[in-house]
Design a protein around this motif. Structure first.
Motif, PDB file in Angstrom:
ATOM      1  N   GLY A  60       0.829  -1.200   0.000  1.00 50.46           N
ATOM      2  CA  GLY A  60       0.000   0.000   0.000  1.00 50.46           C
ATOM      3  C   GLY A  60       0.865   1.253   0.000  1.00 50.46           C
ATOM      4  N   SER A  61       0.273   2.366   0.424  1.00 45.73           N
ATOM      5  CA  SER A  61       1.002   3.632   0.373  1.00 45.73           C
ATOM      6  C   SER A  61       1.700   3.972   1.688  1.00 45.73           C
ATOM      7  CB  SER A  61       0.045   4.766   0.006  1.00 45.73           C
ATOM      8  OG  SER A  61      -0.966   4.889   1.000  1.00 45.73           O
ATOM      9  N   ARG A  62       1.422   3.224   2.759  1.00 39.35           N
ATOM     10  CA  ARG A  62       1.997   3.583   4.062  1.00 39.35           C
ATOM     11  C   ARG A  62       2.640   2.428   4.808  1.00 39.35           C
ATOM     12  NH1 ARG A  62      -1.833   7.919   7.069  1.00 39.35           N
ATOM     13  NH2 ARG A  62      -1.939   9.385   5.356  1.00 39.35           N
ATOM     14  N   HIS A  63       2.871   1.309   4.155  1.00 41.74           N
ATOM     15  CA  HIS A  63       3.462   0.172   4.844  1.00 41.74           C
ATOM     16  C   HIS A  63       4.501  -0.513   3.964  1.00 41.74           C
ATOM     17  CE1 HIS A  63      -0.202   0.706   7.246  1.00 41.74           C
ATOM     18  NE2 HIS A  63       0.558   0.269   8.237  1.00 41.74           N
ATOM     19  N   ALA A  64       5.452  -1.123   4.646  1.00 45.24           N
ATOM     20  CA  ALA A  64       6.482  -1.895   3.951  1.00 45.24           C
ATOM     21  C   ALA A  64       6.825  -3.106   4.803  1.00 45.24           C
ATOM     22  CB  ALA A  64       7.731  -1.043   3.729  1.00 45.24           C
ATOM     23  N   VAL A  65       7.208  -4.179   4.145  1.00 44.55           N
ATOM     24  CA  VAL A  65       7.740  -5.342   4.838  1.00 44.55           C
ATOM     25  C   VAL A  65       9.248  -5.128   4.888  1.00 44.55           C
ATOM     26  CG1 VAL A  65       8.076  -7.835   4.789  1.00 44.55           C
ATOM     27  CG2 VAL A  65       5.868  -6.844   4.094  1.00 44.55           C
ATOM     28  N   CYS A  66       9.785  -5.125   6.103  1.00 39.80           N
ATOM     29  CA  CYS A  66      11.203  -4.850   6.308  1.00 39.80           C
ATOM     30  C   CYS A  66      11.856  -6.014   7.030  1.00 39.80           C
ATOM     31  CB  CYS A  66      11.380  -3.579   7.134  1.00 39.80           C
ATOM     32  SG  CYS A  66      10.757  -2.103   6.322  1.00 39.80           S
ATOM     33  N   GLU A  67      13.172  -6.123   6.831  1.00 39.34           N
ATOM     34  CA  GLU A  67      13.927  -7.206   7.441  1.00 39.34           C
ATOM     35  C   GLU A  67      15.193  -6.648   8.062  1.00 39.34           C
ATOM     36  OE1 GLU A  67      16.203 -10.677   5.310  1.00 39.34           O
ATOM     37  OE2 GLU A  67      14.025 -11.002   5.226  1.00 39.34           O
TER      38      GLU A  67
END
Length: 122
Positions: free
Chosen positions: A14-21
């Motif tokens: 979406g426009s406000r979330h990311a999957v990060c590691e």
């Protein structure tokens, strides 16, 4: 106390979330405070919110500091062997110039005056 964790963006949701590691974890984080991000970007994450976009070099510095803290808390590091284990000098072993290099470009300059060797402290 809240400690920031460097994490690298793996995918956008979406426009406000990311999957990060990062640091052995994968999390969905809110990116509203840092603006547009792309896979490969590094972010400093506080409680599942991205608070700052950082460089890969800065992420490595923060990770090294977190490794030092974890080692000290687990009893694996002592002041005597911390230099060898971390690959960088502890602040107590740094010169004024090295300490200055660690400060934010927006922070006031660090001015350290050390007494001459052998002189008594006030």
């Amino acid at each position: 106390m809240c400690i920031g964790t460097p994490m690298q963006v793996r995918s956008i949701e979406g426009s406000r979330h990311a999957v990060c590691e990062g640091r052995g974890q994968q999390r969905k984080v809110n990116t509203a405070l840092v603006g547009e991000v792309r896979p490969g970007d590094w972010l400093l994450i506080f409680m599942d919110d991205a608070r700052e976009a950082i460089t890969a070099d800065r992420a490595a510095e923060v990770n090294a500091a977190l490794d030092l803290v974890e080692g000290a808390m687990s009893g694996l590091l002592s002041p005597a062997n911390a230099q060898d284990d971390t690959g960088f000098a502890l602040p107590s072993q740094m010169s004024a110039e090295q300490m200055k290099a660690l400060t934010s470009p927006h922070a006031p300059p660090l001015h350290v005056s050390l007494p001459p060797e052998g002189a008594e402290s006030p």
